[in-house]
Write a protein that holds these residues in place. Structure first.
Motif, PDB file in Angstrom:
ATOM      1  N   GLU A 262      91.263  32.848  15.313  1.00  0.00           N
ATOM      2  CA  GLU A 262      91.427  34.012  14.452  1.00  0.00           C
ATOM      3  C   GLU A 262      91.965  35.203  15.232  1.00  0.00           C
ATOM      4  OE1 GLU A 262      87.864  31.788  12.760  1.00  0.00           O
ATOM      5  OE2 GLU A 262      88.740  32.183  14.689  1.00  0.00           O
ATOM      6  N   GLU A 263      91.616  35.312  16.534  1.00  0.00           N
ATOM      7  CA  GLU A 263      92.035  36.442  17.337  1.00  0.00           C
ATOM      8  C   GLU A 263      93.544  36.527  17.500  1.00  0.00           C
ATOM      9  OE1 GLU A 263      87.826  35.679  18.273  1.00  0.00           O
ATOM     10  OE2 GLU A 263      89.586  34.450  18.085  1.00  0.00           O
ATOM     11  N   LEU A 264      94.266  35.466  17.169  1.00  0.00           N
ATOM     12  CA  LEU A 264      95.709  35.477  17.332  1.00  0.00           C
ATOM     13  C   LEU A 264      96.407  36.235  16.211  1.00  0.00           C
ATOM     14  CD1 LEU A 264      96.415  31.841  18.466  1.00  0.00           C
ATOM     15  CD2 LEU A 264      96.338  33.893  19.849  1.00  0.00           C
ATOM     16  N   TYR A 265      95.666  36.714  15.243  1.00  0.00           N
ATOM     17  CA  TYR A 265      96.276  37.385  14.110  1.00  0.00           C
ATOM     18  C   TYR A 265      95.704  38.774  13.934  1.00  0.00           C
ATOM     19  CZ  TYR A 265      98.622  33.172  13.216  1.00  0.00           C
ATOM     20  OH  TYR A 265      99.448  32.106  13.384  1.00  0.00           O
ATOM     21  N   GLU A 266      96.621  39.724  13.889  1.00  0.00           N
ATOM     22  CA  GLU A 266      96.221  41.107  13.705  1.00  0.00           C
ATOM     23  C   GLU A 266      95.594  41.266  12.331  1.00  0.00           C
ATOM     24  OE1 GLU A 266      98.548  45.276  13.196  1.00  0.00           O
ATOM     25  OE2 GLU A 266      99.044  44.052  14.928  1.00  0.00           O
ATOM     26  N   ARG A 267      94.479  41.955  12.274  1.00  0.00           N
ATOM     27  CA  ARG A 267      93.813  42.153  10.998  1.00  0.00           C
ATOM     28  C   ARG A 267      93.774  43.645  10.680  1.00  0.00           C
ATOM     29  NH1 ARG A 267      88.290  38.993  10.827  1.00  0.00           N
ATOM     30  NH2 ARG A 267      87.926  39.996  12.819  1.00  0.00           N
ATOM     31  N   VAL A 268      94.325  43.994   9.555  1.00  0.00           N
ATOM     32  CA  VAL A 268      94.257  45.372   9.075  1.00  0.00           C
ATOM     33  C   VAL A 268      93.394  45.369   7.828  1.00  0.00           C
ATOM     34  CG1 VAL A 268      95.571  47.336   8.224  1.00  0.00           C
ATOM     35  CG2 VAL A 268      96.540  45.873   9.990  1.00  0.00           C
ATOM     36  N   ASN A 269      92.283  46.105   7.875  1.00  0.00           N
ATOM     37  CA  ASN A 269      91.356  46.167   6.754  1.00  0.00           C
ATOM     38  C   ASN A 269      91.379  47.566   6.158  1.00  0.00           C
ATOM     39  OD1 ASN A 269      89.772  43.500   7.075  1.00  0.00           O
ATOM     40  ND2 ASN A 269      89.792  44.386   9.123  1.00  0.00           N
ATOM     41  N   ILE A 270      91.618  47.632   4.874  1.00  0.00           N
ATOM     42  CA  ILE A 270      91.681  48.931   4.196  1.00  0.00           C
ATOM     43  C   ILE A 270      90.802  48.885   2.955  1.00  0.00           C
ATOM     44  CG2 ILE A 270      93.173  50.618   3.047  1.00  0.00           C
ATOM     45  CD1 ILE A 270      95.504  49.513   4.684  1.00  0.00           C
ATOM     46  N   ILE A 271      89.980  49.895   2.788  1.00  0.00           N
ATOM     47  CA  ILE A 271      89.207  50.043   1.559  1.00  0.00           C
ATOM     48  C   ILE A 271      89.817  51.194   0.759  1.00  0.00           C
ATOM     49  CG2 ILE A 271      86.957  50.521   0.543  1.00  0.00           C
ATOM     50  CD1 ILE A 271      85.670  49.422   3.062  1.00  0.00           C
ATOM     51  N   ALA A 272      90.287  50.877  -0.441  1.00  0.00           N
ATOM     52  CA  ALA A 272      90.937  51.901  -1.264  1.00  0.00           C
ATOM     53  C   ALA A 272      89.939  52.957  -1.710  1.00  0.00           C
ATOM     54  CB  ALA A 272      91.598  51.256  -2.476  1.00  0.00           C
ATOM     55  N   ASP A 273      90.387  54.180  -1.725  1.00  0.00           N
ATOM     56  CA  ASP A 273      89.545  55.311  -2.115  1.00  0.00           C
ATOM     57  C   ASP A 273      89.124  55.213  -3.582  1.00  0.00           C
ATOM     58  OD1 ASP A 273      88.423  57.980  -1.846  1.00  0.00           O
ATOM     59  OD2 ASP A 273      90.109  58.632  -3.087  1.00  0.00           O
ATOM     60  N   LYS A 274      88.022  55.842  -3.905  1.00  0.00           N
ATOM     61  CA  LYS A 274      87.511  55.835  -5.280  1.00  0.00           C
ATOM     62  C   LYS A 274      88.515  56.415  -6.276  1.00  0.00           C
ATOM     63  CE  LYS A 274      82.624  56.114  -3.977  1.00  0.00           C
ATOM     64  NZ  LYS A 274      81.379  56.918  -4.058  1.00  0.00           N
ATOM     65  N   GLY A 275      89.354  57.318  -5.787  1.00  0.00           N
ATOM     66  CA  GLY A 275      90.321  57.934  -6.695  1.00  0.00           C
ATOM     67  C   GLY A 275      91.674  57.245  -6.719  1.00  0.00           C
ATOM     68  N   GLN A 276      91.756  56.050  -6.165  1.00  0.00           N
ATOM     69  CA  GLN A 276      93.041  55.349  -6.083  1.00  0.00           C
ATOM     70  C   GLN A 276      93.555  54.964  -7.470  1.00  0.00           C
ATOM     71  OE1 GLN A 276      95.133  54.451  -3.436  1.00  0.00           O
ATOM     72  NE2 GLN A 276      96.460  53.849  -5.139  1.00  0.00           N
ATOM     73  N   GLU A 277      94.772  55.397  -7.776  1.00  0.00           N
ATOM     74  CA  GLU A 277      95.433  55.001  -9.016  1.00  0.00           C
ATOM     75  C   GLU A 277      96.026  53.599  -8.840  1.00  0.00           C
ATOM     76  OE1 GLU A 277      95.581  56.618 -11.881  1.00  0.00           O
ATOM     77  OE2 GLU A 277      94.429  58.333 -11.132  1.00  0.00           O
ATOM     78  N   PRO A 278      96.133  52.785  -9.900  1.00  0.00           N
ATOM     79  CA  PRO A 278      96.720  51.442  -9.782  1.00  0.00           C
ATOM     80  C   PRO A 278      98.118  51.509  -9.167  1.00  0.00           C
ATOM     81  CG  PRO A 278      95.654  51.698 -11.908  1.00  0.00           C
ATOM     82  CD  PRO A 278      95.629  53.056 -11.264  1.00  0.00           C
ATOM     83  N   LEU A 279      98.348  50.686  -8.119  1.00  0.00           N
ATOM     84  CA  LEU A 279      99.621  50.707  -7.400  1.00  0.00           C
ATOM     85  C   LEU A 279      99.870  49.315  -6.815  1.00  0.00           C
ATOM     86  CD1 LEU A 279     101.972  52.484  -6.286  1.00  0.00           C
ATOM     87  CD2 LEU A 279     100.555  52.862  -4.250  1.00  0.00           C
ATOM     88  N   ARG A 280     101.109  48.846  -6.917  1.00  0.00           N
ATOM     89  CA  ARG A 280     101.445  47.532  -6.360  1.00  0.00           C
ATOM     90  C   ARG A 280     101.019  47.462  -4.893  1.00  0.00           C
ATOM     91  NH1 ARG A 280     106.140  44.244  -8.450  1.00  0.00           N
ATOM     92  NH2 ARG A 280     106.397  43.769  -6.226  1.00  0.00           N
ATOM     93  N   VAL A 281     100.501  46.303  -4.493  1.00  0.00           N
ATOM     94  CA  VAL A 281      99.965  46.180  -3.142  1.00  0.00           C
ATOM     95  C   VAL A 281     101.057  46.319  -2.083  1.00  0.00           C
ATOM     96  CG1 VAL A 281     100.142  43.645  -3.018  1.00  0.00           C
ATOM     97  CG2 VAL A 281      98.381  44.835  -1.691  1.00  0.00           C
ATOM     98  N   ASP A 282     102.297  45.883  -2.380  1.00  0.00           N
ATOM     99  CA  ASP A 282     103.354  46.029  -1.382  1.00  0.00           C
ATOM    100  C   ASP A 282     103.681  47.509  -1.149  1.00  0.00           C
ATOM    101  OD1 ASP A 282     104.450  46.265  -3.906  1.00  0.00           O
ATOM    102  OD2 ASP A 282     106.125  44.890  -3.547  1.00  0.00           O
ATOM    103  N   LYS A 283     103.701  48.312  -2.226  1.00  0.00           N
ATOM    104  CA  LYS A 283     103.934  49.749  -2.064  1.00  0.00           C
ATOM    105  C   LYS A 283     102.746  50.429  -1.396  1.00  0.00           C
ATOM    106  CE  LYS A 283     107.116  50.435  -5.950  1.00  0.00           C
ATOM    107  NZ  LYS A 283     107.365  51.175  -7.204  1.00  0.00           N
TER     108      LYS A 283
END
Length: 355
Positions: free
Chosen positions: A19-40
């Motif tokens: 697993e260490e061979l892959y960079e992991r970016v973890n993001i928790i969206a804010d409570k006020g996040q409006e619906p938005l495509r994941v790529d954007k």
């Protein structure tokens, strides 16, 4: 402004890690996040990311939202936990192709299974820029020149996991990006079957058991790993073990990895009081169990000379083939040095009573 937790793992040292061979970016969206495509959404939050790269990652199942892979048109909403996996670049940017002895167990258009010899470093890095498995693979797969080749021009193979320099046994090498991503996901999902043979100090009360203790970089000595049983540091690590043969002072065991942390077996066994035989990093290169007799000391030193490395061998490897979707399985016999040490221990314990 959105509140996000961003965590980047950048451990890339040789080890039993996968697993260490892959960079992991973890993001928790804010409570006020409006619906938005994941790529954007990710384009605005991951440095260096392009929409095309993110869409490719989605197509390859490398973008996970709330523990499930998503397509690039998924709409991120408040509270979503997004995890992105991506290939890491090697530690150095140039590889010198070298004609080296390689024990190739299996090969097709998607992957290779290599039986790595003890003493061979897997990937070029600090102090080991030549003579590595990657140097040999570069030559074998066609770059038969002594001119250093920039890594980006060599996309034909990728290391899905690694084993330590002094560990022998099986490795899978991907020959395409599609195979790389598929196999990497299998490793991360803990569906790959990996079994190691290990000779460790001491005897076990039970015939089998499970070690669950976080593994992370040592707080003071950064080149080695340590165990953190309470989970306050490091990453979850699970090793299942089974006793195969007892020699009173050392024991032959089989280890099945559920996770693949750097040095996991070695550091878990040290934590249990059963350091690997002749492991000079984790205190196994001295007599930890046995008698005080000079003949016993000489016997152990002779064993160390026969096997001048830690006694660990990656014996079995099984996974789902990325193209055929059929399970495949490989086994590697114990190397000669490992077999010779086991035979010496068998003769020793059969020739004298237990002290």
């Amino acid at each position: 402004m959105a509140e996000e937790l961003i965590e980047i793992d950048d451990e890339l040292e040789n080890g039993e890690g996968s697993e260490e061979l892959y960079e992991r970016v973890n993001i928790i969206a804010d409570k006020g996040q409006e619906p938005l495509r994941v790529d954007k959404f990710l384009m605005n939050r991951v440095e260096g990311a392009t929409r095309n790269k993110i869409q490719q990652a989605c197509d390859n199942g490398m973008v996970i939202v709330n523990d499930k892979p998503v397509k690039s048109n998924y709409k991120v909403k408040a509270g979503d936990r997004i995890v992105v996996y991506s290939n890491k670049n090697p530690e150095n940017t140039q590889v010198i192709p070298e004609e080296l002895p390689l024990d190739i167990v299996y090969e097709d258009e998607d992957l290779m299974i290599v039986n790595k010899l003890p003493g061979m470093v897997v990937h070029p890095g600090s102090g080991n820029y030549t003579g590595t498995l990657v140097n040999g693979l570069a030559w074998y797969l066609g770059d038969r020149t002594t001119t250093p080749v920039p890594e980006p021009s060599m996309p034909r193979f990728g290391l899905v996991h690694r084993i330590d320099k002094n560990t022998s046994g099986l490795l899978v090498v991907a020959k395409s990006e599609k195979a790389m991503n598929d196999l990497a996901k299998q490793f991360f999902d803990h569906t790959v079957q990996r079994r190691y043979m290990a000779l460790v100090w001491g005897d076990f009360e039970e015939d089998e058991g499970t070690i669950e203790a976080h593994v992370g970089r040592h707080q003071r000595f950064r080149k080695i790993m340590d165990v953190y049983p309470d989970g306050e540091y490091g990453k979850e690590a699970i090793t299942h073990y089974k006793v195969l043969e007892r020699f009173n002072y050392v024991t032959l065991i089989e280890c099945r990895l559920e996770t693949g942390r750097t040095h996991q077996i070695r550091v878990h066994m040290q934590h249990m009081g059963h350091s690997l035989f002749n492991d000079d990093t984790y205190n196994g290169d001295r007599i930890l169990k046995g008698t005080v007799f000079a003949k016993y000391k000489q016997f152990v030193e002779n064993c160390f000379e026969i096997m001048p490395r830690h006694a660990l061998h990656a014996q079995t490897l099984g996974f789902i083939h990325p193209r055929t979707r059929k399970p495949i399985h490989f086994e590697s016999p114990l190397p000669d040095d490992f077999k010779a040490v086991l035979e010496k221990w068998r003769r020793y314990v059969s020739a004298r009573p237990l002290e």
